[in-house]
Motif scaffolding. Structure first.
Motif, PDB file in Angstrom:
ATOM      1  N   ASN A  16      -2.282  35.244  24.998  1.00 46.57           N
ATOM      2  CA  ASN A  16      -2.157  35.854  26.314  1.00 46.57           C
ATOM      3  C   ASN A  16      -3.531  35.755  26.966  1.00 46.57           C
ATOM      4  O   ASN A  16      -4.415  36.576  26.697  1.00 46.57           O
ATOM      5  N   LYS A  17      -3.701  34.727  27.778  1.00 47.97           N
ATOM      6  CA  LYS A  17      -5.019  34.474  28.375  1.00 47.97           C
ATOM      7  C   LYS A  17      -5.444  35.598  29.310  1.00 47.97           C
ATOM      8  O   LYS A  17      -6.627  35.949  29.366  1.00 47.97           O
ATOM      9  N   GLY A  18      -4.502  36.166  30.055  1.00 44.49           N
ATOM     10  CA  GLY A  18      -4.831  37.248  30.970  1.00 44.49           C
ATOM     11  C   GLY A  18      -5.376  38.477  30.249  1.00 44.49           C
ATOM     12  O   GLY A  18      -6.291  39.136  30.735  1.00 44.49           O
ATOM     13  N   GLN A  19      -4.819  38.762  29.101  1.00 43.69           N
ATOM     14  CA  GLN A  19      -5.269  39.904  28.314  1.00 43.69           C
ATOM     15  C   GLN A  19      -6.318  39.522  27.272  1.00 43.69           C
ATOM     16  O   GLN A  19      -6.829  40.382  26.562  1.00 43.69           O
ATOM     17  N   ARG A  20      -6.598  38.203  27.179  1.00 43.34           N
ATOM     18  CA  ARG A  20      -7.584  37.679  26.216  1.00 43.34           C
ATOM     19  C   ARG A  20      -7.237  38.112  24.786  1.00 43.34           C
ATOM     20  O   ARG A  20      -8.077  38.574  24.036  1.00 43.34           O
ATOM     21  N   ARG A  21      -5.946  37.964  24.451  1.00 40.23           N
ATOM     22  CA  ARG A  21      -5.427  38.419  23.169  1.00 40.23           C
ATOM     23  C   ARG A  21      -4.537  37.344  22.555  1.00 40.23           C
ATOM     24  O   ARG A  21      -3.917  36.574  23.283  1.00 40.23           O
ATOM     25  N   LEU A  54     -11.332  34.639  23.656  1.00 44.23           N
ATOM     26  CA  LEU A  54     -10.460  35.784  23.398  1.00 44.23           C
ATOM     27  C   LEU A  54     -11.290  37.018  23.058  1.00 44.23           C
ATOM     28  O   LEU A  54     -12.424  36.915  22.581  1.00 44.23           O
ATOM     29  N   HIS A  55     -10.698  38.175  23.295  1.00 48.20           N
ATOM     30  CA  HIS A  55     -11.366  39.448  23.006  1.00 48.20           C
ATOM     31  C   HIS A  55     -10.732  40.157  21.815  1.00 48.20           C
ATOM     32  O   HIS A  55     -11.412  40.882  21.090  1.00 48.20           O
ATOM     33  N   ARG A  56      -9.431  39.943  21.601  1.00 49.26           N
ATOM     34  CA  ARG A  56      -8.710  40.655  20.539  1.00 49.26           C
ATOM     35  C   ARG A  56      -7.788  39.691  19.803  1.00 49.26           C
ATOM     36  O   ARG A  56      -7.086  38.890  20.415  1.00 49.26           O
ATOM     37  N   GLU A  69      -4.832  39.692  16.539  1.00 48.03           N
ATOM     38  CA  GLU A  69      -3.950  40.551  15.749  1.00 48.03           C
ATOM     39  C   GLU A  69      -3.337  39.763  14.600  1.00 48.03           C
ATOM     40  O   GLU A  69      -3.117  38.548  14.726  1.00 48.03           O
TER      41      GLU A  69
END
Length: 168
Positions: free
Chosen positions: A77-82, A116-118, A120
């Motif tokens: 999810n590029k918008g959420q950087r996840r 990315l920031h996160r 999972e």
């Protein structure tokens, strides 16, 4: 150990891994019973990587370039950087640090190249090897989804782990 794109010649080794009941013990589907299933898996991986849907690599040994495992970044999810991560090492190669080495390369790519920031990971909490790997990499267990998977006649939980770029 090195990471590279999957090749058609990896299909027999994919089948070797995914038909191994111990390798598949904590997976979300039963062990493969035909090489055609491994071919279908290769085809899905090849199409998905080509379309930019996810990033996936074959883990190989440099001396013979033979597939010993895989690692992937998916549900990006590029918008959420996840995104989510997954990995697997064929049973003959367990305990040699290959998964950890491959994950370090993949995490570096996810946080630097993809920005990315996160990240999972979803793991069966009974999979002690995978849980220990995530702990060593700095992932934090953030939750438990009870009886999430029904695989091969067994009901399994999912432990959800997260890793933030600043913590890596």
């Amino acid at each position: 150990m090195r990471l590279r794109r999957f090749a058609q010649s990896d299909v027999p080794d994919l089948f070797g891994m995914f038909s191994d009941a111990q390798f598949m013990r904590y997976w979300s589907c039963p062990p493969y019973v035909s090489i055609a299933q491994a071919q279908e898996l290769f085809d899905r991986k090849d199409r998905g990587v080509s379309a930019g849907e996810f990033n996936e690599w074959a883990i190989t040994l440099p001396e013979n370039d033979r597939l010993i495992g895989h690692c992937t970044i998916f549900s990006i999810n590029k918008g959420q950087r996840r995104a989510e991560v997954g990995y697997g090492i064929g049973r003959p190669y367990w305990g040699n640090g290959y998964a950890q080495d491959a994950m370090h390369l993949m995490l570096d790519f996810a946080f630097s190249s993809l920005g990315l920031h996160r990240l999972e990971a979803d793991v069966d909490p009974r999979n002690v090897g995978s849980v220990n790997l995530l702990d060593r990499l700095g992932f934090v267990r953030e939750g438990l989804l009870r009886e999430r998977w029904h695989v091969n006649g067994e009901i399994c939980d999912s432990a959800i782990y997260g890793l933030l770029a600043p913590d890596y």
